[in-house]
Design a protein around this motif. Sequence first.
Motif, PDB file in Angstrom:
ATOM      1  N   GLN A   1       0.831  -1.201   0.000  1.00 51.92           N
ATOM      2  CA  GLN A   1       0.000   0.000   0.000  1.00 51.92           C
ATOM      3  C   GLN A   1       0.861   1.245   0.000  1.00 51.92           C
ATOM      4  O   GLN A   1       1.933   1.280   0.604  1.00 51.92           O
ATOM      5  CB  GLN A   1      -0.922   0.001   1.226  1.00 51.92           C
ATOM      6  CG  GLN A   1      -0.173  -0.097   2.540  1.00 51.92           C
ATOM      7  CD  GLN A   1      -1.090  -0.181   3.759  1.00 51.92           C
ATOM      8  OE1 GLN A   1      -2.308  -0.315   3.635  1.00 51.92           O
ATOM      9  NE2 GLN A   1      -0.514  -0.101   4.941  1.00 51.92           N
ATOM     10  N   ARG A   2       0.381   2.271  -0.698  1.00 50.70           N
ATOM     11  CA  ARG A   2       1.069   3.561  -0.655  1.00 50.70           C
ATOM     12  C   ARG A   2       0.865   4.226   0.694  1.00 50.70           C
ATOM     13  O   ARG A   2       1.749   4.880   1.234  1.00 50.70           O
ATOM     14  CB  ARG A   2       0.548   4.479  -1.761  1.00 50.70           C
ATOM     15  CG  ARG A   2       1.005   4.112  -3.147  1.00 50.70           C
ATOM     16  CD  ARG A   2       0.549   5.144  -4.152  1.00 50.70           C
ATOM     17  NE  ARG A   2      -0.890   5.373  -4.092  1.00 50.70           N
ATOM     18  CZ  ARG A   2      -1.546   6.269  -4.816  1.00 50.70           C
ATOM     19  NH1 ARG A   2      -0.878   7.054  -5.646  1.00 50.70           N
ATOM     20  NH2 ARG A   2      -2.854   6.401  -4.728  1.00 50.70           N
ATOM     21  N   SER A   3      -0.356   4.093   1.221  1.00 49.77           N
ATOM     22  CA  SER A   3      -0.690   4.672   2.522  1.00 49.77           C
ATOM     23  C   SER A   3      -1.736   3.779   3.173  1.00 49.77           C
ATOM     24  O   SER A   3      -2.489   3.076   2.480  1.00 49.77           O
ATOM     25  CB  SER A   3      -1.217   6.103   2.371  1.00 49.77           C
ATOM     26  OG  SER A   3      -2.353   6.121   1.521  1.00 49.77           O
ATOM     27  N   PRO A   4      -1.816   3.778   4.501  1.00 49.27           N
ATOM     28  CA  PRO A   4      -2.724   2.875   5.193  1.00 49.27           C
ATOM     29  C   PRO A   4      -4.197   3.272   5.061  1.00 49.27           C
ATOM     30  O   PRO A   4      -4.532   4.412   4.724  1.00 49.27           O
ATOM     31  CB  PRO A   4      -2.286   2.981   6.654  1.00 49.27           C
ATOM     32  CG  PRO A   4      -0.963   3.669   6.644  1.00 49.27           C
ATOM     33  CD  PRO A   4      -0.963   4.538   5.419  1.00 49.27           C
ATOM     34  N   SER A   5      -5.064   2.327   5.334  1.00 49.44           N
ATOM     35  CA  SER A   5      -6.502   2.564   5.479  1.00 49.44           C
ATOM     36  C   SER A   5      -6.904   2.203   6.906  1.00 49.44           C
ATOM     37  O   SER A   5      -6.217   1.431   7.583  1.00 49.44           O
ATOM     38  CB  SER A   5      -7.297   1.698   4.503  1.00 49.44           C
ATOM     39  OG  SER A   5      -6.997   1.999   3.165  1.00 49.44           O
TER      40      SER A   5
ATOM     41  N   GLU B   1       2.672  -7.007  20.280  1.00 47.75           N
ATOM     42  CA  GLU B   1       2.849  -5.785  21.056  1.00 47.75           C
ATOM     43  C   GLU B   1       3.810  -4.805  20.389  1.00 47.75           C
ATOM     44  O   GLU B   1       3.637  -3.584  20.481  1.00 47.75           O
ATOM     45  CB  GLU B   1       3.378  -6.157  22.454  1.00 47.75           C
ATOM     46  CG  GLU B   1       3.038  -5.128  23.511  1.00 47.75           C
ATOM     47  CD  GLU B   1       3.348  -5.646  24.905  1.00 47.75           C
ATOM     48  OE1 GLU B   1       4.136  -4.980  25.586  1.00 47.75           O
ATOM     49  OE2 GLU B   1       2.817  -6.711  25.271  1.00 47.75           O
ATOM     50  N   ASP B   2       4.820  -5.339  19.711  1.00 41.92           N
ATOM     51  CA  ASP B   2       5.827  -4.467  19.118  1.00 41.92           C
ATOM     52  C   ASP B   2       5.558  -4.189  17.631  1.00 41.92           C
ATOM     53  O   ASP B   2       6.420  -3.673  16.922  1.00 41.92           O
ATOM     54  CB  ASP B   2       7.219  -5.095  19.268  1.00 41.92           C
ATOM     55  CG  ASP B   2       7.303  -6.479  18.610  1.00 41.92           C
ATOM     56  OD1 ASP B   2       6.236  -7.037  18.269  1.00 41.92           O
ATOM     57  OD2 ASP B   2       8.432  -6.997  18.452  1.00 41.92           O
ATOM     58  N   TYR B   3       4.356  -4.499  17.154  1.00 47.37           N
ATOM     59  CA  TYR B   3       4.070  -4.319  15.731  1.00 47.37           C
ATOM     60  C   TYR B   3       3.946  -2.824  15.393  1.00 47.37           C
ATOM     61  O   TYR B   3       3.321  -2.060  16.149  1.00 47.37           O
ATOM     62  CB  TYR B   3       2.770  -5.042  15.335  1.00 47.37           C
ATOM     63  CG  TYR B   3       2.581  -5.101  13.843  1.00 47.37           C
ATOM     64  CD1 TYR B   3       3.222  -6.070  13.078  1.00 47.37           C
ATOM     65  CD2 TYR B   3       1.807  -4.150  13.182  1.00 47.37           C
ATOM     66  CE1 TYR B   3       3.075  -6.117  11.701  1.00 47.37           C
ATOM     67  CE2 TYR B   3       1.655  -4.182  11.803  1.00 47.37           C
ATOM     68  CZ  TYR B   3       2.301  -5.160  11.072  1.00 47.37           C
ATOM     69  OH  TYR B   3       2.170  -5.188   9.703  1.00 47.37           O
ATOM     70  N   PRO B   4       4.517  -2.383  14.265  1.00 47.50           N
ATOM     71  CA  PRO B   4       4.464  -0.952  13.897  1.00 47.50           C
ATOM     72  C   PRO B   4       3.089  -0.539  13.347  1.00 47.50           C
ATOM     73  O   PRO B   4       2.918  -0.294  12.149  1.00 47.50           O
ATOM     74  CB  PRO B   4       5.562  -0.832  12.838  1.00 47.50           C
ATOM     75  CG  PRO B   4       5.652  -2.185  12.210  1.00 47.50           C
ATOM     76  CD  PRO B   4       5.348  -3.159  13.309  1.00 47.50           C
TER      77      PRO B   4
ATOM     78  N   PHE C   1      -1.099   0.853   9.690  1.00 50.08           N
ATOM     79  CA  PHE C   1      -2.544   0.878   9.933  1.00 50.08           C
ATOM     80  C   PHE C   1      -3.067   2.227  10.439  1.00 50.08           C
ATOM     81  O   PHE C   1      -4.220   2.306  10.868  1.00 50.08           O
ATOM     82  CB  PHE C   1      -2.931  -0.217  10.932  1.00 50.08           C
ATOM     83  CG  PHE C   1      -2.790  -1.607  10.395  1.00 50.08           C
ATOM     84  CD1 PHE C   1      -3.691  -2.109   9.472  1.00 50.08           C
ATOM     85  CD2 PHE C   1      -1.737  -2.418  10.803  1.00 50.08           C
ATOM     86  CE1 PHE C   1      -3.559  -3.398   8.971  1.00 50.08           C
ATOM     87  CE2 PHE C   1      -1.601  -3.714  10.315  1.00 50.08           C
ATOM     88  CZ  PHE C   1      -2.507  -4.206   9.387  1.00 50.08           C
ATOM     89  N   THR C   2      -2.245   3.268  10.383  1.00 49.87           N
ATOM     90  CA  THR C   2      -2.701   4.573  10.860  1.00 49.87           C
ATOM     91  C   THR C   2      -2.640   5.585   9.720  1.00 49.87           C
ATOM     92  O   THR C   2      -1.570   6.110   9.398  1.00 49.87           O
ATOM     93  CB  THR C   2      -1.839   5.065  12.042  1.00 49.87           C
ATOM     94  OG1 THR C   2      -1.855   4.084  13.076  1.00 49.87           O
ATOM     95  CG2 THR C   2      -2.390   6.384  12.580  1.00 49.87           C
ATOM     96  N   PRO C   3      -3.783   5.883   9.089  1.00 48.08           N
ATOM     97  CA  PRO C   3      -3.816   6.860   7.987  1.00 48.08           C
ATOM     98  C   PRO C   3      -3.573   8.273   8.486  1.00 48.08           C
ATOM     99  O   PRO C   3      -3.624   8.557   9.695  1.00 48.08           O
ATOM    100  CB  PRO C   3      -5.244   6.720   7.439  1.00 48.08           C
ATOM    101  CG  PRO C   3      -5.745   5.421   7.975  1.00 48.08           C
ATOM    102  CD  PRO C   3      -5.068   5.228   9.291  1.00 48.08           C
ATOM    103  N   ASP C   4      -3.326   9.186   7.545  1.00 45.81           N
ATOM    104  CA  ASP C   4      -3.115  10.597   7.896  1.00 45.81           C
ATOM    105  C   ASP C   4      -4.400  11.403   7.786  1.00 45.81           C
ATOM    106  O   ASP C   4      -4.369  12.630   7.680  1.00 45.81           O
ATOM    107  CB  ASP C   4      -2.015  11.214   7.026  1.00 45.81           C
ATOM    108  CG  ASP C   4      -2.336  11.132   5.540  1.00 45.81           C
ATOM    109  OD1 ASP C   4      -3.432  10.654   5.193  1.00 45.81           O
ATOM    110  OD2 ASP C   4      -1.483  11.547   4.725  1.00 45.81           O
TER     111      ASP C   4
ATOM    112  N   MET D   1       2.635  -6.848   5.643  1.00 48.09           N
ATOM    113  CA  MET D   1       2.231  -5.509   5.268  1.00 48.09           C
ATOM    114  C   MET D   1       3.466  -4.722   4.834  1.00 48.09           C
ATOM    115  O   MET D   1       4.478  -4.698   5.536  1.00 48.09           O
ATOM    116  CB  MET D   1       1.565  -4.787   6.439  1.00 48.09           C
ATOM    117  CG  MET D   1       0.334  -5.472   6.997  1.00 48.09           C
ATOM    118  SD  MET D   1      -1.051  -5.477   5.853  1.00 48.09           S
ATOM    119  CE  MET D   1      -1.349  -3.718   5.668  1.00 48.09           C
ATOM    120  N   VAL D   2       3.369  -4.069   3.679  1.00 44.21           N
ATOM    121  CA  VAL D   2       4.447  -3.217   3.197  1.00 44.21           C
ATOM    122  C   VAL D   2       3.843  -1.872   2.794  1.00 44.21           C
ATOM    123  O   VAL D   2       2.938  -1.829   1.955  1.00 44.21           O
ATOM    124  CB  VAL D   2       5.181  -3.841   1.991  1.00 44.21           C
ATOM    125  CG1 VAL D   2       6.222  -2.858   1.438  1.00 44.21           C
ATOM    126  CG2 VAL D   2       5.846  -5.152   2.386  1.00 44.21           C
ATOM    127  N   THR D   3       4.317  -0.797   3.406  1.00 41.06           N
ATOM    128  CA  THR D   3       3.850   0.551   3.084  1.00 41.06           C
ATOM    129  C   THR D   3       4.988   1.300   2.407  1.00 41.06           C
ATOM    130  O   THR D   3       5.980   1.654   3.039  1.00 41.06           O
ATOM    131  CB  THR D   3       3.382   1.281   4.354  1.00 41.06           C
ATOM    132  OG1 THR D   3       2.365   0.501   5.010  1.00 41.06           O
ATOM    133  CG2 THR D   3       2.827   2.650   4.016  1.00 41.06           C
TER     134      THR D   3
END
Length: 518
Positions: A225-229, A293-296, A301-304, A331-333
Amino acid sequence: MNTPTPQHDDVDRPGDDGELFDVIIIGAGLSGIDAAYRLQEENPGVRYLIIERRDQVGGTWDLFRYPGVRSDSDIYTLSFPFEPWRRSEALAPGDHIREYIDETAHKHHIDSRIRFGRRVRSADWDSSTDVWTLTAERDIDGEVVEETFRARFVVFATGYYDYDNPYTPEFTGMEDFRGEVVHPQHWPEGFDHSGKRIVVIGSGATAVSMIPSLAKTAGHVVMLQRSPSYIYSAKQKEYLTPAIRKVLPPKVAHRVVRSRYALQTAALVHAAHRFPRFGKKMIRSGLEEYLPEDYPIDVHFTPDYNPWEQRVCMVPDGDLFTAVTEKSVEMVTDHIDHIDATGVVLKSGRHLDADVIITATGLQLQAFGGTVIRVDGDEVKPQDRFVFKSHLIEDIPNLAWSVGYTNASWTLRADMTARSVAKLVSYMRSHGYTHAYPHLGAEPMASKPAWDLQAGYVLRSPDALPKSGTRRPWVVRHNYVRDAIDHRFDKIEESMVFGHATTQRDDAKTALDAPPRA
C-alpha cells in the motif's frame, strides 16, 4: 403483501415487440430486486420488466468472484428489510449474498420478469408521448443484436461503477513481468494461486477481503500500500441476534436486528466525525487486540486522515490481523518504483519477489451503467444535473436512480428509493399523470459532490455522477437517520412538476395514466 401473478413468463422473447411497460428497472442486483418488490407491493397489477446485462441476478455479487469476496458492511442492513437474513454471519460471503438475492427474486415472483443478457446502451425520452425508448444490445451466438423496450418510467439500479473497466494505474515495467497479473474485478475462473508468492497492490475493501483467503493456500502474500486505510474488526458470532430470533417471529426479529445495526452504525459514524480522536482510539484498540505488542501499527494501519473521511474497511474477527501475526501476510507501506521480470521494485530499493501481482487498485465511477440518456433528442450529462431527494434527477421526467450510502449499507438508501419510486408511480396512476420530474426553479444554488468521500475512486472522477445541491431536498446526505425521518414525512408534490403528454398514441393511454385504484 399483495403480490401479483407474473405476467411476462416468456423472458426470452425479443424486446422490439412493441409492448409498453409501466416501469422498466435496469439491473437485477440488490437495488433492482428491491425496486421490483416495492413496486409490485404498492401497485398490484403494475406492468414492469427488469433488464439485466448479466446472465443471472446478483449485480456486484455476481460480478466479483475473487477469493474471500464478502460484504464490507453488516449483512443485516445490507439485506432486504422485507426478507429476513437467516444465516449467522455478520459479514457475509459473496456467494451467500448472491444466493439470497436469487432466492428472494424467486420467492416473490420477480425472476419471471427479468430479461437477462441485455445491456442498455441508450434511453430516449419523447415528450410528445411521455415514453422512454431503451435500446439494448444482446449477444446471440456471437452476433450482437439490437433490441428496443418502451416504458413510462425507468429506474436505474445499475450501481455506481464501471463493470467493464476497473481502475488500474500505469506501472512502469509491468509488461516485463513474467508472472501473472490479475485484477479482482476480472478474476479468472479456476485460477490456482496455491503455493505462489503474491503481491496485492491496494489497501481498500477488496484487498482486505481477499488477502486472508489467499493466504490460506498461497506460499506468501504481501499487501503493498502507498498509505494505510482504517481497518476495523467486526465479530462474526453474535449473541443478541440469536436471542432475538428465538423470541420473535422471523420478520419481526429481522426488523429489530436491522434497526439495531443501522442505528449503531449511524451512531458510530457520527461519533467518529464529531470526535475523531475517539474514532481513532476505538479502531486502534481493535488492532492492538490481534497484533503483536511491538508491531508498527502507526506505519501500516494509521492513515493521515480521520475515520470516515474515507470508508472504513471491515474484517471479520480480525482475520487479516491474524494472518499478519502468523506471518502468512506481510504488510508493506511504500511506493512502487517499477515492475521487473520477477516482481516489484519499491522506491526504498526493496524488491518484492512475486509469481502473481494482483492489482486491487480500485473502481471507476460511472453513472447509469454508462447508458446514454437523451431527452427529446438532447443528450443529458449526469454532472450537469442536480439530484433530488437522492434519487430523482433535475428536469428529467420519469427517471429514478438508486444509489447507496458511503458510510452505511447500500440497501438502506436503495430501499428508501424503491419505496419512494413505488409511491410516486402510484400517485401518478391515481391522478392520471403521464410525467413527473423535479424542478429547481430560478433561484440559484451552489453544488457539491454527491459523494463526500476523499477516496481515490471519487477524486479521480469528480464529474462522473450527478451533483448534490446545498439545501434540501436537493442535498445528497450520507446520514441514514435524517433521511429516514425525511422519508417518513415526505410530500410527493414538493418541487415536482406533474402533467400529461402533449399527444398520445393509442397504446400509451393505458400505462401510468391508469384509472385510480378502488
